[in-house]
Scaffold this motif. Sequence first.
Motif, mmCIF file in Angstrom:
data_model
loop_
_atom_site.group_PDB
_atom_site.id
_atom_site.type_symbol
_atom_site.label_atom_id
_atom_site.label_comp_id
_atom_site.label_asym_id
_atom_site.label_seq_id
_atom_site.Cartn_x
_atom_site.Cartn_y
_atom_site.Cartn_z
ATOM 1 N N HIS A 922 0.835 -1.200 0.000
ATOM 2 C CA HIS A 922 0.000 0.000 0.000
ATOM 3 C C HIS A 922 0.873 1.254 0.000
ATOM 4 O O HIS A 922 2.073 1.211 0.291
ATOM 5 N N GLN A 946 -6.818 1.220 -2.265
ATOM 6 C CA GLN A 946 -6.300 0.030 -2.929
ATOM 7 C C GLN A 946 -6.651 -1.219 -2.117
ATOM 8 O O GLN A 946 -6.664 -1.178 -0.876
ATOM 9 N N PHE A 962 -6.929 -1.016 -7.401
ATOM 10 C CA PHE A 962 -7.520 0.210 -6.887
ATOM 11 C C PHE A 962 -9.017 0.184 -7.169
ATOM 12 O O PHE A 962 -9.441 -0.246 -8.246
#
Length: 1146
Positions: A922, A946, A962
């Motif tokens: 991330h 995400q 995403f």
Amino acid sequence: MSSLSRELVFLILQFLDEEKFKEAVHRLEQESGFYFNMKHFEEQVQAGEWDEVEKYLGGFTKVEDNRYSMKIFFEIRKQKYLEALDSHDRAKAVEILVKDLKVFASFNEELFKEITHLLTLDNFRQNEQLSKYGDTKSARNIMLLELKKLIEANPLFRDKLTLPAFKASRLRTLINQSLNWQHQLCKNPRPNPDIKTLFMDHTCAPTNGTRPPPTNGPLVGSIPKPGPFPPLGVHSMQPFQSVIAPSASAIAGWMTGGNPSMPHAAVAQGPPGLVQPPNATAFLKQPRAPANAAGMDYHTADSEHLMKRMRTGQSDEVSFSGASHPPNICSQDDLPKSVARTLSQGSNVMSLDFHPHHQTLLLVGTNVGDIGIWEVGSRERIAHKSFKVWDVQNCSVPLQAALMKDATVSVNRCVWSPDGSVIGVAFSKHLVHTYAYIPNGELRQQLEIDAHIGGVNDIAFSHPNKSLSIITCGDDKTIKVWDAITGQKHHVFEGHEAPVYSVCPHQKEAIQIMMLLDSGAPQWHILYDNSGSRVDYDAPGLWCTTMAYTADGSRLFSCGTSKDGDSHLVEWNETEGAIKRTYSGFRKRSLGVVQFDTTRNHFLAAGDEFMIKFWDMDNTNLLTTTDAEGGLTASPRLRFNKEGSLLAVTTNDNGIKILANIDGQCLLRMLESRTFEGSRGPQQSNSKAPIVNVLGSISNVSSPIVSALERPDRVPPGVPMSSLATMDNNRVIDIKPRIADDSDKPKSWKLADIVDSAHLKALRLPDTMATPSKVVRLLYTNSGLAVLGLGSNATHKLWKWQRNERNLLGKSTASVVPHLWQPTNGILMTNDTNDSNPEESSACIALSKNDSYVMSASGGKVSLFNMMTFKVMTTFMPPPPAATFLAFHPQDNNIIAIGMEDSSIQIYNVRIDEVKTKLKGHHEKITGLAFSQTLNVLVSSGADAQLCVWSIDGWEKRKSKFIQAPAGRANPLVGDTRVQFHNDQTHILVSHESQISIYDSKLDCLRTWSPRDSLSAPISSAVYSCNGMLVYAGFCDGAVGVFDADSLRLRCRIAPSAYISPSASSNGSVYPMVIASHPSEPNQIAVGMSDGTVYVVEPSDADLKWGNPSPQENGGGALPSISSNPSLSSQASEPPAARRMDSGIQ
């Protein structure tokens, strides 16, 4: 194979090992599959005898059995492949690749390609993952360590890695004892006899001279007392069968009250009336081995014939032959083995029963006391009832005491009456409930019977004297018969030595009831004319057993599991009480009590070893099996519908799978399409009759279709999530058109807009704090008896519901005010904080499965609290970075996934205070974590919008994506994103301020809904209901939306004015920060607000659930005066757009 035969194999293994027959020992281990010799396996692996290794393994498991087995075979074949490459034998490596490794390509194509690529390298160590590969010996030793872990974890090897404990030379000891016994039976016993053979029974030859005095000294060891030995089944030791008639004392044990001085031959030849024991009933109740078992000790043919005559009371000329069963013309294709539906019940399913006439109506009972009725064709749950005591005042004192001690109540059995008009439910505590089933899906309460002290283990309906009766059995060792209309008790059958486990009524001139006792020696009894037990017979397995007749009532079967896990499926000769045939196929000790069912008067099915096993009734060998695409429980419960075209089985994720044959698939598709067509517009008043008449002539579908069409007012549910996913086959051919049409076409009724507090039940939880802070985290305890909140000031609050006259079970409810609980020491449960302003810190909380401790953080260290004392047990993970989300590992409470402020995820072991691994993928802080035990993955979400999927086994990232911005909003999205797995453990609810969406395990978006019209404010929180049927969403304007989980179609909107106090709702700034769903009440939620208040919200007593149909669709029944908002009627969800931002496979 019987347990005694199994033990005989172990004795033979010991004998062969002691005699140094090593090859024979390992051959028998492999062929029997009873004992896996790890030492022998290690020797084979270290010697590189790969063919022998796989051959030995093949006696215990196959590649496709489960993921452990697959990994075991893969590691072995990979090592063989690498050794061929290391010796530069490319031809052999190619052969291994094609013949041995290609089978794994279908499971992991990328891995197979990578293995194939090794052929192109001069040295496979050039591959980064194999760079540390040493020499062959060390590589084999490293692989062995991995294989041993896999074998020990594999359920197929459970109880096969250690030998039973018994003394050395046990087989020799038993043979010597047998010889001692034979010597005792000699007419002319001699001292120190010379034993020359085991092929014949021992006898001492008479001497030519004077007969010596009898000498009964033992040959070896002690002499066993006279008595019948249990037979060894088909593996009985034939050389030691008795060829002489036993003494009278040997048969005395079989004949209570018999004359021990009477010779056995005289007994056999005399008339039955002269030798019948005085107490015939006591005689019949003695333990008796099955009549068809080989090697029956101390019974000549005459004695067995005499026993049969005494049991039946018939003369010599009359014989009882079993009923003949002409073979049915059936094939394996008639078996329902294809998964056609997956239903999410939300709690563990304990009992299943299809309607006797409507082939697609399924009755379900759960471990939390709920019952429900599913229309499996449309995937709609048309009725649901949660457990509650209807009349507390009339409850017995023992029942009230039991409920006060433990409020947990489970359904033990739920069944339809023979005509399908009544439902009977047996609970784990005292009670029986009956409901009248109305064809529109309504369940009306009929009887509440305080039936037994303890659990009511089984319930059944019967028709003695042409009136409907209810038969129950329970832990109080009784069987009771009740009037199904009045609840009056007709009969009580007592005198059983143990709790009665099951009942099986069967009509034959007069009522006849078979029952099994849940004890060390269960028996089945026959009751005639309600006069008590007439005949008792022992059931195999000596433990929990159930019985069932075929649909035509001509054949009787039983299935049971012993304390040791040995399962037995047998057919009975009902007339003689003897076992007619025993079915094989239970390969190992069962992990639970095996359940079974019959269908088409031809097939048997039982749930065992995470699969369904099928037998032809006329063949004892296993016919076929199916794992129903995986996910079944160890011993799944199952039930056929009446036609045998559908089979319902339970899954390990609190769900049900519906298996179908070709007829069943056609039935489901036709019902689904008819239901869908009926929802396209209002039905014409004259259309019902012609449709019913046309369909009535179609076989196999008339009953359920008529049932569906007689309820044209029932609005079909949204398309299930299982239908939205990409499907690998064409089981349902009209899925795509139905999705598009159903999602785009507005309903013909307007959804409820609840604006008045009179139209729901809302309770503000008491709070004594002078300066409350906004509620940032909120959850129910797993028991459902309390609500735990965490404020932005790092302080926890715990509300508990007390048991009292208004709330006998102490469950959370909006009708009773709970107590803001604090331990006697008066301390508060407060997190460590590291910021000057804790209000702005990220807070996180997670509760252990047994509600005993809670893990929490508010920007500082993570704290572990004792839920009883509020004391801090330990702290860890000091910032920076701070923890932002917590999730317990589903299989180990000591392993925690911790999302961090620096966008990493740390896998932490609390017990050893160690970070096992750190996951990175991330770009912003972690805001959501969810485990799936079924998929063996962790899904994470972050403030970068995400989603990432991580494998639990190696913690590698499988995929990331995403989330897609809705129309009118620019990409990329930012902001807190939350994830939660559905009960099926495969679909994911994703919530962001811009949307709620449903994703599958591949991170494909199946359905999405974004704020608009009257729900246009940003989304603050979203959560599944406990049964997975609903999604609750909170909005920043104070409203709450209730959505169908399958389709994300809005069911109703709850306005702030309906549940927030007038003073708070007037300023318009108070809104739900977080929503929590009750763990067992799907229509109850707790709402944590921005002003620090917490509300418990439920539908009104008149509605019972959210979003009831309109008055017209309910046949004119009146609803409360809930205003209809026109803007709500178009609140349909949207299919995902074609373009997505996807980072691909990582």
